[in-house]
Structures are given as structure tokens and as C-alpha cells.
Design an enzyme around this catalytic site. Structure first.
Site, PDB file in Angstrom:
ATOM      1  CG  HIS A 138     -35.382 -10.992 144.360  1.00 41.31           C
ATOM      2  ND1 HIS A 138     -34.376 -10.726 143.469  1.00 41.31           N
ATOM      3  CD2 HIS A 138     -34.833 -10.885 145.590  1.00 41.31           C
ATOM      4  CE1 HIS A 138     -33.259 -10.478 144.136  1.00 41.31           C
ATOM      5  NE2 HIS A 138     -33.513 -10.557 145.425  1.00 41.31           N
ATOM      6  CE1 TYR A 188     -37.336 -13.742 137.420  1.00 38.36           C
ATOM      7  CE2 TYR A 188     -36.787 -14.491 135.199  1.00 38.36           C
ATOM      8  CZ  TYR A 188     -36.456 -14.369 136.532  1.00 38.36           C
ATOM      9  OH  TYR A 188     -35.267 -14.863 137.001  1.00 38.36           O
TER      10      TYR A 188
END
Ligand code: DQA
Length: 144
Positions: free
Chosen positions: A99, A22
Site C-alpha cells: 500500500h 497517495y
């Protein structure tokens, strides 16, 4: 024009959470970048994060009358929540699903999204840039 940006489950851990997937930016870092782009596009943005599905549904219902659309990273609710899909359809505002990671290249359970079929568009795999691309796309859609 006003856009609601929604972050779902576990996204306030960004920066500390699995940085190899991430990235190292925190949620406030990402929100600052979104705000900069919103200024450039001359739109207003508001932010909401919750780890609680029901709170997100309440936010969508409360915010819908004052916003023109939503950029939504639902986190894991993407793959589990019929209620979130129903809420997004129910409030009748266009939204973009975003995302950070490339969910298509990860575990099989991340490949299914309850939201994608009812989204105006989906952006995934570009890290925090996914939010910016999603915001650009949504604003262009709303202005067209
Ligand atoms: C995520 C992808 C989801 O599968 C995961 O559950 C998340 C983050 C992303 O931004 O890449 O929490 O939405």
C-alpha cells in the site's frame, strides 16, 4: 523469474487522486520505477490494473502458471474481499501486499486486511517505494 504486479480499485487515478495521501506520481510513473528495479534484479514483470474484482480474480488464475509470484496493491478490495484472498491462496503463488499509504494510521476500516494473514509479507506507508520494497522482498524470498 517473472512477477505479476496487480493494482486494484481506483489506482489508475494515482497522481490526481488525493495527492496528499497517495502522492503525485501516476500509475505509469510507478510502473516505470518498478520496471527499472526489475531490470536491476534481473526479473521480468507484468502489470495488471482493474477496478473490477472479478477481472482481478480472472487475471490471477490466468497469470499464475507463467509467474513465480505477485506484488498486489488491492486498493479497497484489501478490506472487503474474501474472494481475492481465496484466489490468491488458490493459485498457490507467494505474494506481497503493498500500500502507498500507512493504512494503520487512517480510518479504522482500513486497518483490517483479508489478505495480510496469507501474504508472504506486507509493506505499507512508503508511497510508491512500497511497491519496490515489496518486489525486493518477494524476489529475495523466491531466491532463498
Ligand atoms: C491503498 C489503501 C486502501 O485503503 C485504499 O482503499 C486504496 C489505496 C494504498 O495504496 O494506500 O485504494 O491500497
Amino acid at each position: 523469474m517473472r512477477i505479476g504486479v496487480v493494482h486494484g480499485a481506483n489506482l489508475r487515478l494515482l497522481g490526481r487522486r488525493e495527492p496528499e495521501i497517495y502522492g503525485s506520481e501516476s500509475l505509469p510513473d510507478i510502473e516505470a520505477r518498478i520496471r527499472d528495479l526489475a531490470d536491476e534484479l534481473d526479473v521480468l514483470v507484468e502489470f495488471f490494473q482493474s477496478n473490477h474484482e472479478g477481472e482481478i480474480l480472472d487475471y490471477l488464475e490466468d497469470a499464475a502458471p507463467r509467474v513465480d509470484g505477485f506484488v498486489v496493491n488491492p486498493g479497497a478490495f484489501t478490506h472487503t474481499s474474501v474472494a481475492l484472498r481465496d484466489a490468491l491462496v488458490g493459485v498457490d503463488r507467494p505474494f506481497v501486499e503493498v500500500h502507498l499509504s500507512n493504512t494503520a494510521a487512517r480510518e479504522r476500516f482500513r486497518r483490517h486486511s483479508y489478505l495480510a494473514p496469507v501474504a508472504a509479507g506486507v509493506v505499507y506507508g512508503f508511497g510508491s517505494e512500497s511497491y519496490l520494497l515489496g518486489l525486493r522482498g518477494l524476489v529475495a524470498r523466491l531466491r532463498s
